[in-house]
Scaffold this active site. Structure first.
Site, short mmCIF file in Angstrom:
data_model
loop_
_atom_site.label_atom_id
_atom_site.label_comp_id
_atom_site.label_asym_id
_atom_site.label_seq_id
_atom_site.Cartn_x
_atom_site.Cartn_y
_atom_site.Cartn_z
N GLY A 21 0.84 -1.20 0.00
CA GLY A 21 0.00 0.00 0.00
C GLY A 21 0.86 1.23 0.00
N GLY A 22 0.25 2.38 0.27
CA GLY A 22 0.98 3.63 0.25
C GLY A 22 2.03 3.70 1.35
CG MET A 23 2.73 3.41 6.21
SD MET A 23 1.75 3.42 7.72
CE MET A 23 1.33 1.68 7.87
CG ASP A 131 -9.09 3.06 4.44
OD1 ASP A 131 -9.80 3.53 3.52
OD2 ASP A 131 -7.97 2.57 4.24
#
Length: 602
Positions: A21-23, A131
């Site tokens: 994911g983004g992190m 989320d």
């Protein structure tokens, strides 16, 4: 700082990559110590904001256990790598699993019921997911529904609402209008996302599409097209529930209790979250609050550090005492309160003060840049190297970029400790400063050395409150090192004790009455609960929970042994619900009478 592909550690062997994911990146790994496969989430890039989110995600849910929430295992730091491990859930994403079942509505109803149980359990534990979307809901081959990915988790402040978000995060199509508008959030925001997923399952499309502003404008213009207008054969009750969940105003959406009732689901006692929900009412402890308050006043007058050791046996309410004291201090607008907690299932550097450093970072992020620069010690780079989460503060990240490398590990540690002391001294000179640290029986020797250095006389004028379990003091590396170091200082650091013992019978009875959802029932059994609990707030809470679960069960008497509610009866009833493997493990632990290595227990 970008990190190389994670190759594992001595304990954790990497099998393969699951996703990114983004992190961070999620791997399939083998925990060699426990002999099982786990999911391992690590950072793709080591920087302050990402590390803050990773730790926050783990700590928010580490103590919450429920069949429809992924189980988190351990948080670990190994050199430049930070990661946590969790239950490995084999399954398909929500919509994919539903489509694979040929669109059978009975399956949708059963899946939705489990999803609602998971969301309700999360809220009962005082958390918001924020989320929720199909990719964060997995369905196992056996049909078990599991919520995961709590990277944006929020805390409920009063059981109803949390602060307005600093920025909009999450997937726009699943965000409630109040999230997109930046308003205060509540459990209704998560239920809106459940409504979007239900709409998608019923019709094959989301109610609104586009970017955040386009979706917000469409939400404000009016309700979406009803599901039955897009798919005439949908069950009318599910279509009605879907539209209720998608209501524009948060207060117009059904609560978790109402959603479960509409689905015909009643959460049993073992499907409630194991962690307590919203903070329990604070009862009694007048003498202890008075002692802490006096210690604060004396420390501020003396202009030197003072340490208060708050201790008692497990379940006596030390954490609640600290929370109440913190709330009283926060009513004084000039006082800075920094709080940290030590977690048993963490293997991180300077474990005893890691939560304190997180709290410092949060405080500095909230200040103006000029104020932070005025507080920052000259050796800010050493501070950032020792405690990477502080790199989320722009001025500290800049100091790290400008600082020369420190090749010697001992010198880097010495300078980092000195910089932390200097930073806290600067904070204490600007405003009254209190440091509250909980569960330090699980601390480490390195953290003891760091905290003892920070609280070494002379200065800073700070009140340090450390809480721990009395019966583990002799075995704790942190407590042996920290308490010994305080006495070895020249002059010694002033130290006081606050003992947290059992509640009185009257206090325990009052607490049980306030904890119960059925006021009449708990009032009737309050004297028995007070007696059986032995004054332990933890046992009071568990007996109330058990009483109400028994009362809801199909039986004539909400009880156990000898026709009345007993602590022994509650324990025996819970033992009776355990599976054979779990019961066997409990028997082994009971016979051992103390800690066992995991491999031996397994």
């Amino acid at each position: 700082m970008p990190l190389a592909e994670f190759s594992g550690t001595e304990r954790y062997g990497i099998v393969g990559r699951i996703g990114q994911g983004g992190m961070g990146v999620v791997y399939r790994a083998v925990d060699r110590e426990r002999g099982l496969e786990v999911a391992l989430k690590t950072l793709a890039r080591l920087d302050g904001p990402n590390l803050w989110r990773l730790k926050r995600e783990f700590r928010a849910l580490a103590g919450v256990h429920h069949p429809n929430l992924v189980t988190l295992h351990e948080l670990v730091s190994a050199e430049d790598q930070w990661f946590f491990t969790m239950e490995l859930v084999e399954g398909r994403e929500l919509l994919e699993a539903l489509e694979g079942d040929g669109g059978e509505r009975l399956q949708l109803r059963a899946t939705l019921s489990q999803l609602a149980l998971g969301v309700a359990a999360l809220h009962e534990a005082g958390k918001l997911h924020l989320d929720l979307k199909p990719s964060n809901v997995l369905v196992s081959p056996s049909g078990r529904v599991v919520l995961l990915d709590f990277g944006l988790v929020g805390e409920l402040e009063d059981g109803h609402a949390t602060r307005r978000p600093r920025s909009v995060s999450g997937t726009p199509g699943y965000l409630a209008p109040e999230v997109l508008a930046g308003d205060a959030l509540s459990p209704a925001a998560d239920w809106y996302a459940v409504g979007v997923m239900l709409y998608e399952a019923l019709t094959g499309a989301r109610p609104f599409e586009g970017g955040p502003l386009e979706i917000l404008a469409a939400q404000e213009a009016g309700p979406p097209v009803p599901p039955q207008a897009r798919a005439p054969d949908v069950p009318i009750d599910l279509a009605r529930l879907c539209m209720d969940l998608l209501a524009r105003a948060p207060e117009a959406r059904p609560t978790g209790v109402a959603v479960l009732a509409q689905l015909g689901v009643e959460p049993s006692d073992d499907r409630r979250p194991a962690a307590p929900g919203y903070p329990a009412p604070f009862i009694g402890r007048g003498p202890q609050i008075a002692q802490l308050t006096q210690a604060f006043l004396d420390a501020m007058r003396s202009g030197r550090p003072t340490v208060v050791c708050v201790h008692g046996s497990s379940g006596m309410g030390k954490s609640e005492l600290l929370a109440d004291f913190a709330e009283r201090l926060c009513r004084q607008p000039e006082t800075v309160v920094l709080q940290g907690r030590c977690f048993e299932r963490e293997t991180v550097a300077y474990k005893a003060i890691d939560g304190l450093v997180d709290s410092i970072s949060q405080h500095l992020v909230a200040l103006g840049e000029a104020e932070v620069r005025a507080l920052l010690p000259a050796d800010g780079g050493a501070l950032a190297r020792l405690f990477p989460v502080l790199r989320r503060v722009p001025a500290i990240a800049e100091a790290l970029r400008e600082a020369p490398a420190i090749p010697d590990a001992q010198e880097a540690r010495r300078r980092g400790f000195a910089a932390l002391r200097a930073l806290l001294s600067a904070l204490a000179e600007a405003r009254p400063l209190v440091v509250l640290l909980d569960d330090l029986q699980w601390g480490d020797a390195d953290g003891a050395a760091a905290l003892a250095e920070v609280l070494r006389p002379p200065g800073p004028p700070v009140l340090g409150v450390v809480a721990y379990r009395s019966d583990e003091a002799d075995e704790s590396p942190f407590l042996r090192g920290f308490l010994g170091a305080l006495g070895a200082h020249d002059p010694p650091t002033p130290t006081r004790e606050v003992v947290v013992g059992p509640l009185s019978t009257e206090e325990a009875s009052t607490l049980s009455s306030l904890l119960g959802r059925d006021a009449e029932l708990t009032a009737r059994y309050a004297p028995i609960i007070a007696s059986e609990s032995g004054g332990s707030p933890f046992f009071v809470g568990e007996l109330v929970r058990f009483l109400e679960a028994q009362a809801a069960a199909p039986s004539d008497e909400p009880v156990t042994l000898s026709g009345r509610l007993t602590l022994e009866g509650m324990i025996l009833a819970r033992l009776g619900r355990l599976g054979q493997a779990a019961r066997r493990l409990l028997e082994i632990a009971a016979v051992a009478g103390g800690p066992l290595p995991r491999r031996v227990a397994a």
